[in-house]
Design a protein around this motif. Structure first.
Motif, PDB file in Angstrom:
ATOM      1  N   SER A   1       0.826  -1.203   0.000  1.00  0.00           N
ATOM      2  CA  SER A   1       0.000   0.000   0.000  1.00  0.00           C
ATOM      3  C   SER A   1       0.863   1.256   0.000  1.00  0.00           C
ATOM      4  CB  SER A   1      -0.897   0.016   1.243  1.00  0.00           C
ATOM      5  OG  SER A   1      -0.105   0.177   2.411  1.00  0.00           O
ATOM      6  N   ASN A   2       0.245   2.366  -0.430  1.00  0.00           N
ATOM      7  CA  ASN A   2       0.947   3.656  -0.396  1.00  0.00           C
ATOM      8  C   ASN A   2       1.398   3.983   1.022  1.00  0.00           C
ATOM      9  OD1 ASN A   2       0.098   3.670  -2.995  1.00  0.00           O
ATOM     10  ND2 ASN A   2      -0.951   5.639  -2.919  1.00  0.00           N
ATOM     11  N   GLN A   3       0.539   3.697   1.988  1.00  0.00           N
ATOM     12  CA  GLN A   3       0.839   4.027   3.374  1.00  0.00           C
ATOM     13  C   GLN A   3       2.064   3.281   3.879  1.00  0.00           C
ATOM     14  OE1 GLN A   3      -0.759   6.471   4.981  1.00  0.00           O
ATOM     15  NE2 GLN A   3       0.788   6.226   6.599  1.00  0.00           N
ATOM     16  N   THR A   4       2.187   1.992   3.497  1.00  0.00           N
ATOM     17  CA  THR A   4       3.334   1.189   3.934  1.00  0.00           C
ATOM     18  C   THR A   4       4.634   1.743   3.372  1.00  0.00           C
ATOM     19  OG1 THR A   4       1.956  -0.794   4.048  1.00  0.00           O
ATOM     20  CG2 THR A   4       4.336  -1.129   3.983  1.00  0.00           C
ATOM     21  N   LEU A   5       4.609   2.074   2.070  1.00  0.00           N
ATOM     22  CA  LEU A   5       5.825   2.609   1.447  1.00  0.00           C
ATOM     23  C   LEU A   5       6.171   3.981   2.015  1.00  0.00           C
ATOM     24  CD1 LEU A   5       8.119   2.369  -0.530  1.00  0.00           C
ATOM     25  CD2 LEU A   5       6.602   3.156  -2.348  1.00  0.00           C
ATOM     26  N   LYS A   6       5.170   4.801   2.237  1.00  0.00           N
ATOM     27  CA  LYS A   6       5.431   6.134   2.793  1.00  0.00           C
ATOM     28  C   LYS A   6       6.005   6.055   4.202  1.00  0.00           C
ATOM     29  CE  LYS A   6       2.187   8.643  -0.125  1.00  0.00           C
ATOM     30  NZ  LYS A   6       0.907   9.365  -0.239  1.00  0.00           N
ATOM     31  N   SER A   7       5.582   5.030   4.958  1.00  0.00           N
ATOM     32  CA  SER A   7       6.138   4.865   6.312  1.00  0.00           C
ATOM     33  C   SER A   7       7.617   4.479   6.231  1.00  0.00           C
ATOM     34  CB  SER A   7       5.352   3.809   7.084  1.00  0.00           C
ATOM     35  OG  SER A   7       5.563   2.515   6.557  1.00  0.00           O
TER      36      SER A   7
END
Length: 360
Positions: free
Chosen positions: A138-144
């Motif tokens: 997910s975008n959220q995982t990569l952004k983290s």
């Protein structure tokens, strides 16, 4: 998902199995609904009950797997469950040797492994969308991952990179330019295409790294090339004397262009050295390359330009004969000079005559 013939995985042997996994052993890999025949390539000694480690798995037919997929390993025959694993790299690059080296480095923990992939793409950083597709996260995982590791994203095409990677790439560029200055001390700059080819950086990343170096005033752009910001031409005492000899010879011929062969003969210097020093003098605006193999004094060319300016103040057209009178040269010498002035837009050819050019 892109089908693959090989993966890098971390496997764990079940504690009570009697099986030992050896290199090149044939196994069955069960991932999702697929049963895949494969052979394992170990990085070290055989794996026994309760042991774990990273391995290469080579499928006998194309398989569809994703990073972080979990799977079960069963022996080929008889079919016993001997362990389980997780995909660390669903499509490893390079030769088996390079894959084995990469497999030794890879860690199981996802966010740390994602950073390993990002740092690995030193000369070709990927964009956010490219990494989303690669990881299938997910975008959220990569952004983290980006926030946790203080990664940066470029403007425009959003490459993801680390400060460490940028510093490494800047050092690569600087080292190539330094080597060029050492090998070609009298060349003002290294051509951009040559530098790009040696660095092997992709287009946009090459441009970005150079822009950072220029902004930090570590590198300067000169025409179609680059030089170290603090680099300047410094002639050796010997070459300074040789350039004085070359200028003296050229000055002796006044307005008449001088050939390379004549300069070699008169100076007693090798042709390669004469040409090298002529380009240094050209950079210093002391000589001008009139045509292939023909050179003139910059000062004398400026004097002829002054004569042309005075002439066109009174006349609209200039014939070859008139130009010969202005310079006291033969037709053999005036033709290349007139063609040079045409290229410089000091004159404009109109049949067999010349008109005043926009640069005059």
């Amino acid at each position: 998902l892109k089908p693959t013939l090989q993966i890098i995985a971390n496997i764990s042997m079940i504690p009570k199995t009697k099986w030992i996994i050896k290199s090149k052993q044939r196994v069955r890999i069960h991932v999702g609904t697929q049963e895949l025949l494969a052979r394992v390539v170990l990085l070290k000694s055989p794996l026994k009950a309760g042991e774990s480690g990273n391995i290469l798995i080579q499928f006998e037919a194309l398989a569809v797997v994703a990073m972080d997929d979990r799977f079960v390993i069963r022996s080929y025959s008889p079919m016993d469950t001997i362990g389980g694993g997780i995909v660390l790299d669903a499509n490893p690059k390079g030769t088996v040797k390079s894959q084995k080296l990469w497999a030794k480095e890879l860690v199981v923990k996802p966010d740390e492994r994602y950073l390993q992939f990002i740092n690995r793409e030193l000369n070709d950083p990927h964009t956010l969308n490219e990494w989303f597709k690669f990881y299938h996260i997910s975008n959220q995982t990569l952004k983290s991952v980006i926030i946790k590791n203080k990664l940066r994203i470029t403007k425009g095409k959003p490459f993801i990179y680390s400060d460490d990677n940028l510093d490494k790439c800047k050092s690569i560029i600087i080292n190539y330019i330094e080597d060029f200055h050492k090998d070609q001390p009298y060349q003002k700059f290294m051509k951009g295409e040559e530098l790009k080819g040696k660095s092997n950086f992709k287009n946009n990343w090459f441009d970005f790294v150079l822009s950072e170096l220029i902004t930090k005033r570590e590198v300067k752009q000169i025409q179609v090339g680059y030089a170290l910001a603090n680099y300047g031409l410094e002639l050796s005492d010997k070459d300074q004397k040789n350039t004085d000899i070359i200028i003296k010879i050229i000055d002796c011929f006044n307005y008449e262009p001088v050939t390379i062969n004549l300069l070699v003969e008169e100076s007693k210097l090798p042709s390669k050295k004469v040409l090298e020093l002529l380009h240094v003098l050209k950079g210093l605006e002391k000589v001008t390359n009139i045509a292939e193999g023909l050179w003139s004094s910059r000062l004398k060319i400026d004097e002829i330009s002054g004569k042309l300016k005075q002439y066109f103040a009174k006349s609209d057209k200039l014939s070859v004969v008139k130009f010969k009178d202005l310079t006291n040269l033969t037709r053999k010498s005036v033709i290349p000079l007139l063609e040079y002035f045409d290229r410089q837009k000091i004159t404009i050819r109109d049949g067999n005559e010349r008109l005043k050019g926009e640069a005059l």
